[in-house]
Design a protein around this motif. Structure first.
Motif, PDB file in Angstrom:
ATOM      1  N   ARG A 121      40.703  27.374  38.912  1.00 41.32           N
ATOM      2  CA  ARG A 121      39.454  27.670  38.202  1.00 41.32           C
ATOM      3  C   ARG A 121      38.588  28.666  38.973  1.00 41.32           C
ATOM      4  N   ASN A 122      39.215  29.350  39.927  1.00 45.68           N
ATOM      5  CA  ASN A 122      38.515  30.371  40.693  1.00 45.68           C
ATOM      6  C   ASN A 122      39.547  31.396  41.177  1.00 45.68           C
TER       7      ASN A 122
ATOM      8  N   GLU B 294      34.108  35.405  37.385  1.00 43.54           N
ATOM      9  CA  GLU B 294      32.832  35.166  38.064  1.00 43.54           C
ATOM     10  C   GLU B 294      32.450  33.698  38.067  1.00 43.54           C
ATOM     11  N   SER B 295      32.469  33.064  36.898  1.00 43.39           N
ATOM     12  CA  SER B 295      32.026  31.670  36.857  1.00 43.39           C
ATOM     13  C   SER B 295      32.470  30.995  35.562  1.00 43.39           C
TER      14      SER B 295
ATOM     15  N   GLY C  70      41.496  24.768  44.069  1.00 42.71           N
ATOM     16  CA  GLY C  70      40.386  25.438  43.397  1.00 42.71           C
ATOM     17  C   GLY C  70      40.777  26.767  42.770  1.00 42.71           C
TER      18      GLY C  70
ATOM     19  N   ARG D  17      41.895  29.009  48.689  1.00 42.65           N
ATOM     20  CA  ARG D  17      41.206  28.240  47.654  1.00 42.65           C
ATOM     21  C   ARG D  17      41.960  26.992  47.233  1.00 42.65           C
TER      22      ARG D  17
ATOM     23  N   HIS E 165      37.278  40.796  44.334  1.00 38.49           N
ATOM     24  CA  HIS E 165      36.440  40.021  45.260  1.00 38.49           C
ATOM     25  C   HIS E 165      36.705  40.345  46.731  1.00 38.49           C
TER      26      HIS E 165
END
Length: 521
Positions: free
Chosen positions: A189-190, A200-201, A186, A183, A108
């Motif tokens: 989960r990311n 990605e998701s 977060g 993050r 990313h």
């Protein structure tokens, strides 16, 4: 161990799922891999907290370590460089210097992996507030960035296997410092790693989606997209696999399932290490199990050989000790009690329970756990111990047992195959639930602390093994837990899918997905 055949996809199933049969669609499918997981949802993708089987499988695709097990192996002899291209140690093995590869990129667009990221990651892994594996790193005195591509680790004392603590496993995973700080919570989960596949998701309760990390330093993966579907029910996974909705599925450690799937055309069944050791951990701090006679009664009431036979000898064997049998330092004869119902009943009566007793136990709904718990329930009932099972979704179960909410915990696990790791995480007092260094000591065992600690600094390999073996005898005698079975990992895949290596083992407890995985023409 592999079983092969040829897969036929029924026309009706293809039509019902909207799967076209045209060659162009078949070619497009070659770029996407679809897996079915024995889980209801994701838990935690911060690798230093990933403890469930499903989470461990996924973080191994996202992250890497300074070193790694060769793909397809769990043998420490195969450990090779990953982020580190070379390393050296002083004669006393207390100072280690690692040279990092240049140009390794984070996913990313987070830039190059540097020594600062390694220092941050290993310090985090050693911090009980930010890691579930902190006790593994108790001997780390300092971790320093000598320059952007050099890391120095200084130990307070020798450890059984430093490289084992730095592999692509548990606390050894390296994370992006910048991404973690940006993050915050977060990140769980990311996540961001430097492995072959990037997150990605998440569709909660449905699937996790990944794409190829195009700048992966070993080369862009041949698989472009990965969908990891949550199919907790075994029947649902089997249907999805046979209908062609998924290419790979977590198997069921049941011999009836194995015989049925062995007959399926076009399928390959992978049975691989590490075999997870299942132990019924008994909380010594909770009544009535604070009485050793009650713990002994549980041990005598159980018949692991019957459970192993029921589960299937192809992938299940009777446990030999309170640590896995592939561990360096195993005591093959630690004094495990043999099945004896009359002795179990007599011990209960002596402890004040002549008419038996009733115990509640939180049970994971993961099929493999649920089956074992039902077998344990049936065996204990014969001795007068009524086990009331309270089912919980697997990730929720993980949270509950880490709050001492169940006096009995059926837990299956495999760890780095050196006795110290398993003994420390499951039977060392500082790893007890509720302690600052809490890991997975559900029994609050403390009888072998002296031996576990002494083995860590023992320089004579023979004496070190003797201390580990003595620890196992003490743990068995105190009945901190009852070893049941060792069960290998079982997955099924389409025969067109090639992992890119021979899958003999995977420390992530699921297929290791690398840049080499591909569909054959």
């Amino acid at each position: 161990m592999q079983y092969r055949g040829k897969l036929g996809v029924p026309l009706l199933a293809a039509l019902l799922t909207g799967a076209a049969l045209a060659p162009v669609t078949a070619m497009a499918a070659q770029a996407e891999l679809r897996l079915g997981a024995a889980a209801a949802d994701i838990g935690n993708l911060d690798p230093h907290f990933a403890s469930s089987t499903s989470d461990r499988t996924l973080v191994a695709w996202i992250y890497g370590g300074l070193v790694r097990f060769a793909p397809g192996s769990t043998d420490p002899a195969t450990i090779e460089g990953d982020l580190a291209e070379s390393w050296e140690a002083t004669n006393n093995n207390l100072v280690w210097t690692f040279k990092l590869r240049s140009g390794v990129q984070w996913q990313h667009g987070y830039g190059e992996v540097t020594a600062d990221d390694v220092v941050f990651s290993l310090q985090k892994a050693a911090d009980p507030k930010r890691s579930a594996f902190s006790t593994d790193y108790a001997a780390f005195k300092s971790v320093e960035a000598v320059d952007p591509h050099t890391v120095r680790i200084t130990l307070a004392n020798q450890v059984p296997s430093l490289l084992g603590l730095l592999t692509n496993y548990a606390g050894g995973f390296i994370i992006s410092k910048k991404a973690y700080e940006e993050r915050g919570e977060g990140f769980t989960r990311n996540p961001v790693g430097f492995g072959p596949f990037q997150f990605e998701s998440i569709e909660p309760g449905v699937a996790v989606h990944f794409t190829a990390h195009k700048k992966y330093f070993r080369g862009s993966p041949k698989i472009e997209k990965v969908t990891y579907r949550f199919l907790n029910a075994a029947a649902g996974r089997d249907l999805a696999f046979t209908s062609g909705e998924i290419d790979v599925s977590a198997g069921t450690t049941d011999q009836r399932w194995l015989q049925r799937m062995k007959a399926m055309p076009g399928a390959v069944i992978d049975i691989f290490d590490p075999a997870e050791l299942t132990v019924l951990h008994i909380n010594r701090n909770q009544k009535p199990f604070d009485d050793i006679r009650v713990r002994q009664a549980v041990a005598y009431a159980l018949a692991p050989a019957q459970i192993a036979q029921f589960r299937g000898p192809e992938f299940t064997r009777v446990a030999k000790s309170v640590i896995p049998s592939n561990n360096l330092g195993l005591n093959p004869e630690p004094g495990l009690p043999q099945h004896n119902l009359e002795k179990a009943k007599a011990l209960l009566a002596e402890a004040g329970f002549p008419n038996g007793l009733t115990v509640k136990m939180i049970s994971s709904q993961l099929p493999s756990y649920a089956t074992t718990d039902q077998l344990l329930q049936a065996q204990l009932a014969k001795a007068g111990i009524k086990l009331e099972l309270q089912p919980a979704e697997h990730s929720t179960w993980h949270q509950m047992i880490r709050k001492d909410l169940s006096p009995l915990v059926d837990y299956g696990a495999a760890r780095f195959p050196v006795a110290d790791t398993y003994l420390t995480q499951f039977y060392y007092s500082k790893s007890g639930i509720g302690e600052p260094g809490q890991v997975t000591n559900f029994s609050h065992c403390s009888v072998a602390d002296k031996q576990i600690e002494a083995a860590r600094t023992e320089t004579d390999p023979k004496k070190q093994i003797e201390r580990w073996q003595e620890a196992q005898k003490l743990i068995v005698a105190d009945v901190c837990g009852v070893p049941i079975t060792e069960t290998a990992q079982v997955w099924i895949r389409k025969d067109k899918l090639d992992w890119g290596f021979e899958l003999k083992g995977s420390m992530s407890l699921g297929p290791l997905l690398t840049e080499q995985a591909h569909f054959k023409d």
